[in-house]
Structures are given as structure tokens and as C-alpha cells.
Design an enzyme around this catalytic site. Structure first.
Site, PDB file in Angstrom:
ATOM      1  N   GLU A 158     -35.700  56.403 -45.754  1.00  0.00           N
ATOM      2  CA  GLU A 158     -34.558  56.506 -44.823  1.00  0.00           C
ATOM      3  C   GLU A 158     -34.287  57.996 -44.695  1.00  0.00           C
ATOM      4  OE1 GLU A 158     -31.002  53.920 -45.154  1.00  0.00           O
ATOM      5  OE2 GLU A 158     -29.950  55.480 -44.002  1.00  0.00           O
ATOM      6  N   HIS A 160     -34.114  61.050 -42.002  1.00  0.00           N
ATOM      7  CA  HIS A 160     -33.915  61.134 -40.558  1.00  0.00           C
ATOM      8  C   HIS A 160     -34.284  62.484 -39.958  1.00  0.00           C
ATOM      9  CE1 HIS A 160     -31.879  57.354 -41.014  1.00  0.00           C
ATOM     10  NE2 HIS A 160     -30.964  57.866 -41.799  1.00  0.00           N
ATOM     11  N   PHE A 201     -20.645  63.682 -36.653  1.00  0.00           N
ATOM     12  CA  PHE A 201     -20.480  63.241 -38.035  1.00  0.00           C
ATOM     13  C   PHE A 201     -20.596  64.410 -38.994  1.00  0.00           C
ATOM     14  CE2 PHE A 201     -21.907  59.042 -36.545  1.00  0.00           C
ATOM     15  CZ  PHE A 201     -20.867  58.319 -37.054  1.00  0.00           C
ATOM     16  N   HIS A 214     -30.703  49.934 -39.532  1.00  0.00           N
ATOM     17  CA  HIS A 214     -29.899  51.083 -39.997  1.00  0.00           C
ATOM     18  C   HIS A 214     -28.496  51.025 -39.400  1.00  0.00           C
ATOM     19  CE1 HIS A 214     -28.542  55.292 -40.104  1.00  0.00           C
ATOM     20  NE2 HIS A 214     -29.260  55.355 -41.212  1.00  0.00           N
ATOM     21  N   ASP A 266     -31.668  59.346 -47.559  1.00  0.00           N
ATOM     22  CA  ASP A 266     -30.779  59.370 -46.389  1.00  0.00           C
ATOM     23  C   ASP A 266     -30.509  60.808 -45.953  1.00  0.00           C
ATOM     24  OD1 ASP A 266     -29.469  58.257 -44.265  1.00  0.00           O
ATOM     25  OD2 ASP A 266     -27.844  57.363 -45.403  1.00  0.00           O
TER      26      ASP A 266
HETATM   27  C1  GRE Z   1     -26.858  58.039 -41.154  1.00  0.00           C
HETATM   28  O1  GRE Z   1     -27.528  57.735 -42.118  1.00  0.00           O
HETATM   29  O2  GRE Z   1     -27.280  57.945 -40.006  1.00  0.00           O
HETATM   30  C2  GRE Z   1     -25.486  58.588 -41.342  1.00  0.00           C
HETATM   31  C3  GRE Z   1     -24.758  59.016 -40.221  1.00  0.00           C
HETATM   32  C4  GRE Z   1     -23.490  59.551 -40.412  1.00  0.00           C
HETATM   33  C5  GRE Z   1     -22.940  59.647 -41.692  1.00  0.00           C
HETATM   34  C6  GRE Z   1     -23.663  59.223 -42.785  1.00  0.00           C
HETATM   35  C7  GRE Z   1     -24.921  58.688 -42.617  1.00  0.00           C
HETATM   36  O3  GRE Z   1     -25.272  58.893 -39.000  1.00  0.00           O
HETATM   37  O4  GRE Z   1     -25.620  58.274 -43.686  1.00  0.00           O
HETATM   38 ZN    ZN Z   2     -29.405  56.826 -42.697  1.00  0.00          ZN
END
Ligand code: GRE
Ligand code: ZN
Length: 327
Positions: free
Chosen positions: A8, A10, A23, A165, A286
Site C-alpha cells: 500500500e 502510493h 490531506f 483502498h 501506506d
Molecule cells: C491514503 O492512504 O490514501 C491516505 C490519505 C489521506 C490520509 C491518510 C491516508 O489519502 O492514509
Molecule cells: Zn493508503
């Protein structure tokens, strides 16, 4: 632990950065965050090295393609994101693999894009950021409805996992949280939204109609493992429109895998191990919403698992699920 596999993790393309930046702006250094999510080379690889992550399966950020109202534009942005991912994998084949972003606005276009990514570019599955909007910003389309059965059959035929997700709920669907914005966001709302979507899939008969589906959810199961027993216990008395043929827990345990993304906590891991077993749990971080270093320093040292289990959860389970050769 060296040699971990995380998935996970990104990235973004310029077309998908804006909502995510909102965010990041809540807490982090905005510019640094943007550099991190856009970077697919040295900075990310350095963090991976420091955290003992050998391989990352990368995915486009949330809400990404799912928030695009125009279907043609969604198709185009998904393709662009996936081509960017494919190029990164080509530059660093030993460090990266990819999940496809999908234009779920059109189930057939989503299936076609997944086929392109898996068959032509060697992608390892899909990551979709929750419900999709389409045409009107106040729509939330969930994938348990009949229109998506053929799409799911394509996922099953390709035999790749689908990572569901989080994304934030629409204002109209989270009125009781609006005066507490933190409730709608990652501390709570993400989990409620994603957990609910996963439960809709379990309760819709999907897993009877389409065999061989493998779904992944993050954050140590979006609260579901903690509440599985109670859900089945209550539904024995009061099924209220539940369309599964077997208890919900059976479908969840057979079809879902959970990851440690953004949830680096012993007792939550212990609950998942007890409810699901070590074969269905995977390490993830993450990044860049979390630090790879935080994920790893917890995972590498937690006493909830033995060292052998750590290697299984941190690496071997992923080699098997994604059919990755290790040498
Ligand atoms: C994510 O994993 O996409 C995410 C966000 C915003 C805050 C925390 C988070 O998009 O883990
Ligand atoms: Zn995520």
C-alpha cells in the site's frame, strides 16, 4: 528485517495530486509531501532501503480516478497513471511492481484497463479507492451492484487481487460527521467507509456468483476482524436483507487479506492473527501518508509474532499471493 515486500505504497501524477495535497496540508510539510508522492526514484528507494523494504507494489493515490465525474476523463487519467507506473517498474524492475488504477465509472472500461495492465504490462492486481462518483458529484457507486458482476468475473479470470483502498465519504453520506471534520477523515471515516464497502461485497452474494476472488483491505482490516463474531451472531437472529448463503465471516475469511498499512499496533495485529491467521496478513506501510520507517521499526520488533512469522508476513505471503519469483 530486510527483504520486506510492501504494497500500500502510493504515488501520484499531477492530475491526481490536488485532493491528496489537501490531506497532507493538515499536518505535514506540503512541499515535502508533494515531492515524496511524485517521486519514483532516488528518494523513495532510499526510504525503502532504510526501512528494509526490498520491493514495493505501487499504486495511484486516493481518491484519484474514483473522484472523476466524466467517464472518458477517468479512462484517460487511469491510463496515464498506469503508464507512469509501468515506466517506473521498467526503470527499477527489482524494486517496484504495480497495481492498476481503474476507471470504475464504466465496469467494462475498468475490466479492459485491468486486462491491459495485467496482460501487457505485468501488473500484479488493482487498487481502487472505494466507491466511484460519476456524472453528478453526489453519486456514490458501490461495486456489489449487479452492473459490476462481469467486471468481478474479469478480476477472477485474471487471477489477481483487488485492493479496496479508503476514500472520504461524500458530505451527503456523512452528515453526522460534518461538524467534526476529523471524524470524516483517516482517524475514523476512512475505515467506516471502506469497511462498509467490504461488508456490502460480502453480503451481496458476490462470492457465490464469482468464485476465486481475492480482495485486500488495509489498516489491519478496517475494524472488521474485531467485529466478525458479533456480526455473524446478530445476523443469525436478524439477517435483514443479507444475501449471502453462508455466514459473512466465512466469506471474509476466505476472500479477504489484510495489511498493516497505517496501523502499527500490537493488540490490533494480535486480533487479526487470532481471527484470520498468519497466512492472510501482510506487511505494508501506506507511504507517504505514513513513514516507511515507522511501519518497519514497529513490524521488525513486535513480539506478537515469531521471527519465522515475521518473515512470512513481511515477505513470503506476498511472494505467494502475487506469484513473484524470488532469487
Ligand atoms: C491514503 O492512504 O490514501 C491516505 C490519505 C489521506 C490520509 C491518510 C491516508 O489519502 O492514509
Ligand atoms: Zn493508503
Amino acid at each position: 528485517m530486510k527483504g520486506k515486500i510492501a504494497f500500500e505504497e502510493h504515488m501520484a501524477i499531477p492530475e491526481t495530486t490536488s485532493e491528496t495535497r489537501d490531506f497532507a496540508g493538515e499536518s505535514a510539510d506540503f512541499d515535502q509531501f508533494t515531492r515524496e508522492i511524485l517521486d519514483l526514484d532516488d528518494m523513495r528507494l532510499d526510504y525503502m532501503d532504510q526501512a528494509g523494504i526490498e520491493l514495493a507494489i505501487l499504486s495511484l493515490n486516493a481518491p484519484g480516478v474514483q473522484a472523476i465525474l466524466d467517464t472518458d476523463e477517468a479512462v484517460e487519467v487511469a491510463r496515464k497513471g498506469n503508464d507512469t507506473l509501468a515506466a517506473a517498474v521498467e526503470r527499477h524492475p527489482r524494486r517496484y511492481k504495480a497495481f492498476a488504477a481503474l476507471p470504475m465509472q464504466s465496469p467494462s472500461a475498468a475490466a479492459e484497463e485491468l486486462e491491459r495492465c495485467v496482460n501487457e504490462m505485468g501488473f500484479k492486481g488493482a487498487m481502487v479507492n472505494g466507491f466511484t462518483q460519476r456524472d453528478d458529484s453526489d453519486t456514490a457507486i458501490y461495486y456489489d451492484i449487479p452492473e459490476y458482476r462481469e467486471f468481478w468475473q474479469t478480476v477472477a479470470d485474471l487471477d489477481v487481487p483487488f485492493y479496496l483502498h479508503p476514500r472520504m465519504q461524500l458530505p451527503s453520506q456523512s452528515k453526522n460527521m460534518m461538524d467534526h471534520p476529523w471524524l470524516r477523515s483517516s482517524p475514523w471515516g476512512f475505515t467506516v467507509e471502506t469497511g462498509t464497502h467490504a461488508l456490502r461485497l460480502c453480503g451481496s452474494g458476490l462470492f457465490e456468483d464469482v468464485k476465486n476472488l481475492k480482495l485486500i483491505i488495509g489498516h489491519l482490516g478496517e475494524f472488521i476482524p474485531y467485529n466478525l463474531w458479533r456480526m455473524d451472531a446478530r445476523m443469525e437472529f436478524s439477517p435483514r436483507g443479507y444475501r449471502g448463503k453462508r455466514p459473512l465471516g466465512d466469506y471474509f475469511r476466505e476472500h479477504f487479506y489484510v495489511t498493516t498499512s497505517g496501523n502499527f499496533h500490537d493488540s490490533t495485529l494480535r486480533c487479526c492473527l487470532e481471527e484470520l491467521g498468519k497466512d492472510r496478513i501482510f506487511f505494508c506501510s501506506d507511504y507517504p501518508f505514513e513513514r516507511m520507517e515507522d511501519a518497519s521499526s514497529w513490524f521488525d520488533n513486535t513480539q506478537v509474532v515469531t521471527d519465522e512469522e515475521r518473515i512470512q508476513i513481511g515477505r513470503k505471503n506476498a511472494l505467494e499471493l502475487f506469484d513473484i519469483d524470488s532469487d
